[in-house]
Design a protein around this motif. Structure first.
Motif, PDB file in Angstrom:
ATOM      1  N   CYS A 296       1.797  -9.460 -10.756  1.00 27.10           N
ATOM      2  CA  CYS A 296       0.756  -8.712 -10.059  1.00 27.10           C
ATOM      3  C   CYS A 296      -0.539  -9.524 -10.098  1.00 27.10           C
ATOM      4  O   CYS A 296      -1.068  -9.816 -11.170  1.00 27.10           O
ATOM      5  CB  CYS A 296       0.546  -7.344 -10.702  1.00 27.10           C
ATOM      6  SG  CYS A 296      -0.701  -6.319  -9.883  1.00 27.10           S
TER       7      CYS A 296
ATOM      8  N   SER B 288      -9.701  -1.233 -10.604  1.00 32.88           N
ATOM      9  CA  SER B 288      -9.239  -2.389  -9.835  1.00 32.88           C
ATOM     10  C   SER B 288      -9.123  -3.577 -10.777  1.00 32.88           C
ATOM     11  O   SER B 288      -9.529  -3.513 -11.943  1.00 32.88           O
ATOM     12  CB  SER B 288     -10.203  -2.709  -8.687  1.00 32.88           C
ATOM     13  OG  SER B 288     -11.279  -3.509  -9.122  1.00 32.88           O
ATOM     14  N   SER B 289      -8.608  -4.673 -10.246  1.00 31.67           N
ATOM     15  CA  SER B 289      -8.415  -5.882 -11.064  1.00 31.67           C
ATOM     16  C   SER B 289      -9.682  -6.729 -11.136  1.00 31.67           C
ATOM     17  O   SER B 289      -9.688  -7.758 -11.829  1.00 31.67           O
ATOM     18  CB  SER B 289      -7.276  -6.719 -10.482  1.00 31.67           C
ATOM     19  OG  SER B 289      -7.493  -7.000  -9.109  1.00 31.67           O
TER      20      SER B 289
ATOM     21  N   TYR C 145      -5.055  -5.514  -7.812  1.00 28.34           N
ATOM     22  CA  TYR C 145      -4.751  -4.115  -7.512  1.00 28.34           C
ATOM     23  C   TYR C 145      -6.053  -3.346  -7.338  1.00 28.34           C
ATOM     24  O   TYR C 145      -7.135  -3.785  -7.777  1.00 28.34           O
ATOM     25  CB  TYR C 145      -3.920  -3.467  -8.628  1.00 28.34           C
ATOM     26  CG  TYR C 145      -4.685  -3.184  -9.902  1.00 28.34           C
ATOM     27  CD1 TYR C 145      -5.281  -1.947 -10.121  1.00 28.34           C
ATOM     28  CD2 TYR C 145      -4.809  -4.155 -10.892  1.00 28.34           C
ATOM     29  CE1 TYR C 145      -5.989  -1.679 -11.284  1.00 28.34           C
ATOM     30  CE2 TYR C 145      -5.514  -3.902 -12.056  1.00 28.34           C
ATOM     31  CZ  TYR C 145      -6.098  -2.667 -12.246  1.00 28.34           C
ATOM     32  OH  TYR C 145      -6.802  -2.405 -13.393  1.00 28.34           O
TER      33      TYR C 145
ATOM     34  N   LEU D  31       3.302   1.250 -13.405  1.00 27.85           N
ATOM     35  CA  LEU D  31       3.302  -0.099 -12.831  1.00 27.85           C
ATOM     36  C   LEU D  31       3.643  -1.148 -13.883  1.00 27.85           C
ATOM     37  O   LEU D  31       4.395  -2.086 -13.616  1.00 27.85           O
ATOM     38  CB  LEU D  31       1.937  -0.393 -12.211  1.00 27.85           C
ATOM     39  CG  LEU D  31       1.738  -1.798 -11.638  1.00 27.85           C
ATOM     40  CD1 LEU D  31       2.723  -2.078 -10.506  1.00 27.85           C
ATOM     41  CD2 LEU D  31       0.292  -1.970 -11.142  1.00 27.85           C
TER      42      LEU D  31
ATOM     43  N   THR E 102       0.838  -1.193   0.000  1.00 29.75           N
ATOM     44  CA  THR E 102       0.000   0.000   0.000  1.00 29.75           C
ATOM     45  C   THR E 102       0.874   1.244   0.000  1.00 29.75           C
ATOM     46  O   THR E 102       1.936   1.280   0.621  1.00 29.75           O
ATOM     47  CB  THR E 102      -0.938   0.053   1.231  1.00 29.75           C
ATOM     48  OG1 THR E 102      -0.167  -0.133   2.420  1.00 29.75           O
ATOM     49  CG2 THR E 102      -2.001  -1.004   1.149  1.00 29.75           C
TER      50      THR E 102
ATOM     51  N   TYR F 217      -3.341   3.328  -2.753  1.00 25.84           N
ATOM     52  CA  TYR F 217      -3.493   2.191  -3.674  1.00 25.84           C
ATOM     53  C   TYR F 217      -3.154   0.893  -2.953  1.00 25.84           C
ATOM     54  O   TYR F 217      -2.476   0.878  -1.926  1.00 25.84           O
ATOM     55  CB  TYR F 217      -2.618   2.361  -4.920  1.00 25.84           C
ATOM     56  CG  TYR F 217      -1.127   2.336  -4.665  1.00 25.84           C
ATOM     57  CD1 TYR F 217      -0.440   1.142  -4.453  1.00 25.84           C
ATOM     58  CD2 TYR F 217      -0.382   3.516  -4.659  1.00 25.84           C
ATOM     59  CE1 TYR F 217       0.932   1.119  -4.221  1.00 25.84           C
ATOM     60  CE2 TYR F 217       0.984   3.511  -4.432  1.00 25.84           C
ATOM     61  CZ  TYR F 217       1.632   2.301  -4.210  1.00 25.84           C
ATOM     62  OH  TYR F 217       2.992   2.276  -3.976  1.00 25.84           O
ATOM     63  N   HIS F 218      -3.662  -0.206  -3.506  1.00 24.91           N
ATOM     64  CA  HIS F 218      -3.354  -1.553  -3.027  1.00 24.91           C
ATOM     65  C   HIS F 218      -2.792  -2.365  -4.194  1.00 24.91           C
ATOM     66  O   HIS F 218      -3.333  -2.323  -5.305  1.00 24.91           O
ATOM     67  CB  HIS F 218      -4.614  -2.268  -2.526  1.00 24.91           C
ATOM     68  CG  HIS F 218      -5.257  -1.649  -1.333  1.00 24.91           C
ATOM     69  ND1 HIS F 218      -5.047  -2.101  -0.052  1.00 24.91           N
ATOM     70  CD2 HIS F 218      -6.126  -0.615  -1.223  1.00 24.91           C
ATOM     71  CE1 HIS F 218      -5.752  -1.382   0.791  1.00 24.91           C
ATOM     72  NE2 HIS F 218      -6.413  -0.462   0.108  1.00 24.91           N
ATOM     73  N   LEU F 219      -1.753  -3.133  -3.918  1.00 23.31           N
ATOM     74  CA  LEU F 219      -1.211  -4.071  -4.898  1.00 23.31           C
ATOM     75  C   LEU F 219      -0.962  -5.412  -4.211  1.00 23.31           C
ATOM     76  O   LEU F 219      -0.573  -5.452  -3.035  1.00 23.31           O
ATOM     77  CB  LEU F 219       0.126  -3.574  -5.469  1.00 23.31           C
ATOM     78  CG  LEU F 219       0.167  -2.223  -6.178  1.00 23.31           C
ATOM     79  CD1 LEU F 219       1.603  -1.893  -6.573  1.00 23.31           C
ATOM     80  CD2 LEU F 219      -0.736  -2.231  -7.402  1.00 23.31           C
TER      81      LEU F 219
END
Length: 262
Positions: free
Chosen positions: A51, A139-140, A54, A40, A17, A61-63
């Motif tokens: 990855c 987001s993913s 996300y 990214l 994060t 952000y979150h990854l």
């Protein structure tokens, strides 16, 4: 103040994060978000990251990233540094964009990886009651659920494999899995500020780090064996010979434990 320990090794998985300095926004416009994802993509390609998930919010952000090589810090320095420079030029500003160092939590694959993939894409719904994972563009979730094309930097195969061999069926079950996850609280299992996994996982990766200077105490305590485990190890070492406890010592277990530690 002690800085958080960074555990880096090939194959490590992290929840990452980055938060805005003084809680300020790190994304003003959709163009900023596109810029971040482009940055990214370059980092993922350069450092061979994987990855898994996300989510981009307004001020953080979150990854969820796997590093086949031990190169987390250098990759994150590249990601946050390049994005900050580009963001500042775009908005005619100077100074820090992110609040201190990025936060990295080491994740055990078998016990917590899938749950974190769900937690990350549910962030919009947790922050905004009117938002939904299925409608949040940044987001993913949509790519993993089969509702949008998969970006170059995102790997969805592992997640979908957890739901079956048929891709369409797996995507449907993934959508149901995310829908049912609002009550999930993965951080209840967080230990030592940086570990999300079993005791064996923590002890494996924390061993050999206790002599590193300036590690926060909470991170060191997470790797300390529980009392029962300590007693079992002591008993195993002492088993070849009789102890005072064996021959009927009247001392209490607490007194005996304090004596054995000397």
């Amino acid at each position: 103040m002690a800085r958080p320990l960074r555990l880096e090794f090939p194959g490590a998985i992290y929840h990452l994060t980055g938060r805005g300095n003084a809680r300020q926004k790190v994304f003003f416009t959709d163009a900023d978000r596109e810029l971040f994802l482009s940055t990214l993509t370059g980092v993922v390609n350069r450092y061979h990251w994987i990855c898994r998930a996300y989510c981009l919010m307004a001020n953080h952000y979150h990854l969820l990233v796997e590093t086949p090589k031990a190169n987390l810090s250098i990759g994150m320095r590249q990601l946050n540094g390049i994005y900050t420079q580009s963001f500042n030029r775009r908005h005619n500003r100077v100074g820090h964009l992110f609040q201190g160092r990025f936060k990295a939590i080491l994740v055990e694959r078998d016990s917590h990886l899938l749950e974190l993939c769900r937690y990350i894409v549910l962030n919009p719904a947790r922050v905004k009651s009117s938002a939904k994972a299925s409608t949040w563009k940044w987001s993913s979730y949509r790519a993993t659920a089969g509702l949008a094309s998969v970006p170059e930097f995102l790997h969805t195969d592992w997640i979908l494999e957890q739901f079956g061999k048929s891709r369409s069926r797996a995507q449907q079950q993934y959508r149901e899995f995310v829908r049912d996850g609002m009550a999930s609280r993965p951080w209840d299992d967080l230990k030592g500020q940086i570990y999300l996994g079993s005791e064996a996982f923590i002890e494996k990766h924390a061993s050999g780090k206790k002599d590193v200077k300036e590690i926060p105490r909470a991170q060191l305590r997470a790797a300390t064996p529980r009392c029962s485990g300590y007693l079992q190890r002591v008993a195993k070492r002492r088993s070849p010979r009789r102890t005072r406890m064996d021959i009927g010592s009247t001392r209490s277990p607490r007194t005996w434990m304090s004596t054995t530690r000397r």
